[in-house]
Design a protein around this motif. Structure first.
Motif, mmCIF file in Angstrom:
data_model
loop_
_atom_site.group_PDB
_atom_site.id
_atom_site.type_symbol
_atom_site.label_atom_id
_atom_site.label_comp_id
_atom_site.label_asym_id
_atom_site.label_seq_id
_atom_site.Cartn_x
_atom_site.Cartn_y
_atom_site.Cartn_z
ATOM 1 N N ASP A 88 -53.840 -9.066 -28.262
ATOM 2 C CA ASP A 88 -53.075 -8.707 -27.085
ATOM 3 C C ASP A 88 -54.220 -8.522 -26.031
ATOM 4 O O ASP A 88 -54.251 -7.285 -25.481
ATOM 5 C CB ASP A 88 -52.046 -7.556 -27.169
ATOM 6 N N THR A 94 -48.464 -11.658 -21.693
ATOM 7 C CA THR A 94 -47.535 -10.676 -22.474
ATOM 8 C C THR A 94 -45.825 -10.787 -21.792
ATOM 9 O O THR A 94 -45.978 -10.533 -20.709
ATOM 10 C CB THR A 94 -47.919 -9.174 -22.311
ATOM 11 N N LYS A 95 -45.058 -10.890 -22.530
ATOM 12 C CA LYS A 95 -43.499 -11.142 -22.193
ATOM 13 C C LYS A 95 -42.925 -9.904 -22.489
ATOM 14 O O LYS A 95 -43.166 -9.247 -23.217
ATOM 15 C CB LYS A 95 -42.841 -12.267 -22.729
ATOM 16 N N ASN A 96 -42.055 -9.651 -21.523
ATOM 17 C CA ASN A 96 -40.911 -8.519 -21.578
ATOM 18 C C ASN A 96 -39.711 -9.137 -22.216
ATOM 19 O O ASN A 96 -39.166 -10.091 -21.519
ATOM 20 C CB ASN A 96 -40.645 -7.730 -20.313
ATOM 21 N N VAL A 116 -41.001 -9.599 -31.999
ATOM 22 C CA VAL A 116 -41.547 -9.368 -30.672
ATOM 23 C C VAL A 116 -42.780 -8.516 -30.575
ATOM 24 O O VAL A 116 -43.857 -8.815 -29.866
ATOM 25 C CB VAL A 116 -40.527 -8.739 -29.716
ATOM 26 N N ASN A 121 -45.641 -8.963 -27.672
ATOM 27 C CA ASN A 121 -44.911 -8.823 -26.616
ATOM 28 C C ASN A 121 -44.396 -7.428 -26.278
ATOM 29 O O ASN A 121 -44.455 -6.711 -27.203
ATOM 30 C CB ASN A 121 -43.880 -9.864 -26.888
ATOM 31 N N LYS A 152 -44.983 -0.520 -25.268
ATOM 32 C CA LYS A 152 -44.482 -1.785 -25.951
ATOM 33 C C LYS A 152 -43.030 -1.709 -26.411
ATOM 34 O O LYS A 152 -42.499 -2.822 -26.527
ATOM 35 C CB LYS A 152 -45.254 -2.447 -26.870
ATOM 36 N N LEU A 353 -41.219 -17.260 -29.257
ATOM 37 C CA LEU A 353 -42.046 -16.332 -28.451
ATOM 38 C C LEU A 353 -43.368 -16.966 -28.108
ATOM 39 O O LEU A 353 -43.983 -16.406 -27.086
ATOM 40 C CB LEU A 353 -42.196 -14.849 -29.178
#
Length: 357
Positions: A88, A94-96, A116, A121, A152, A353
């Protein structure tokens, strides 16, 4: 956070969960943070039924042990071996991810939550009102093992905000709402599905007993529970009823008994022909979704035609149980023991994802 670091956290979670079982809960000295979490988690297990009447200790223990068995280093490594997962390091990618979870069975949304986080993420979690305590507790354990996860994981109390993509699970009715509300976001929207068993009449008593596990585990509330039987024309249900008699104690659980009484009364008032053993009714019906305490059945004459029918109805079916071997066929008694690589609705969550922008 490297992939190996993330994997190690979930392996530790698996070790923590492995201490809890219905008949032999044992506090182990080599499990991290037991002094902070063990006693409170044991209390939560026994409080779960007060939060959700279907979450009996027996069912919660089963769910926890299933996840303990899944969260081993060997299983996690095997699951992730086919993907390209990077550390990471690039926060730009990086997605929410908003997770709208169901609550029909304990920790039913844990796989999405795990997917996730393991992909680097951020999880914004909307728990079901029927399951508001187990996952937040496990999230606190994860953060205790590695505090980097504190940034996170978010549990949303009100409206979901500041998310990039969505994984939502609900009924066919709520799915229509989700599809409209999240139409501008990449999403996985899960609807109602049911599981079926295809019998050929040559099943052993052991196989039919195991089929009872597929029917009665979690009181039949899961999409992986068998709610429909396909049987050869002329099939006699005597051996089936004899084999599942071991599950008779389910009728002593008040919520199940109330459903049994109500649904049986509705069927009888409608003059439907039923087969009944005192704790389960069988009704001939072309539908897949049977009510709690009932299983639908349908006769078939030609196996090839049945396979075409099932293929055409694939979007309504979660699992198919049979004594046959083959892709996507599950042995009797194993529907509620999915592997990490067994994705709901056959939608690869990890690939989703990794590839959505």
């Amino acid at each position: 956070m490297t992939l190996e670091t993330k994997k190690s956290v979930f392996v530790e979670l698996g070790k923590f969960l492995n201490q809890f079982s219905e008949n032999n809960t044992t506090k182990k000295s080599d499990v991290l943070h037991n002094d902070l979490f063990f006693d409170d988690f044991e209390k939560l297990i026994h409080l779960s039924q007060s939060h959700n009447g279907w979450y009996t200790p027996e069912q919660v223990y089963f769910a926890l042990q299933s996840w303990a068995d899944a969260l081993t280093e060997e299983n996690i490594t095997k699951w992730l071996s086919g993907y390209s997962l990077e550390p990471d390091q690039n926060k730009e990618h990086t997605k929410n991810v908003a997770l709208i979870l169901a609550g029909n069975i304990p920790l039913v949304g844990f796989h999405d939550f795990l997917s996730v986080l393991i992909t680097g993420n951020n999880a914004i979690v909307k728990t079901s009102s029927n399951d508001q305590h187990l996952l937040p507790f496990l999230a606190r354990y994860i953060i205790a093992v590695n505090p980097e996860f504190s940034n996170k994981i978010t549990f949303a109390e009100g409206k979901l905000e500041n998310f990039d993509t969505v994984i939502a699970t609900g009924s066919n009715n709520t799915a229509r709402y989700f599809e409209y509300y999240f139409k501008d976001k990449p999403s996985i929207i899960r609807k109602n599905r049911n599981s079926v068993a295809v019998l050929d009449g040559n099943e052993t008593k052991e196989q039919l007993e195991n089929l009872g596990e597929d029917i009665f585990r979690y009181f039949g509330l899961g999409c992986r529970n068998v709610s429909k039987l396909f049987v050869p024309k002329g099939y006699k249900f005597d051996a089936f009823f004899e084999a599942i008699f071991k599950y008779q104690d389910v009728i002593h659980y008040e919520k199940y008994a109330n459903n049994y009484d109500y649904n049986k009364a509705v069927f009888l008032m409608s003059n439907f022909k039923l087969l009944d053993n005192g704790f389960l009714t069988l009704k001939e019906d072309s539908s897949y979704a049977s009510p709690i305490s009932s299983v639908f059945y349908e006769f078939y004459e030609n196996r090839e035609e049945l396979e075409k029918r099932l293929a055409a109805d694939a979007e309504q079916i979660q699992c198919m149980v049979s004594s046959d071997s083959g892709k996507n066929i599950i042995p009797f008694g194993q529907t509620q023991n999915p592997q990490l690589w067994d994705y709901a609705d056959n939608v690869d969550t990890i690939t989703f994802l990794l590839t959505t922008k």
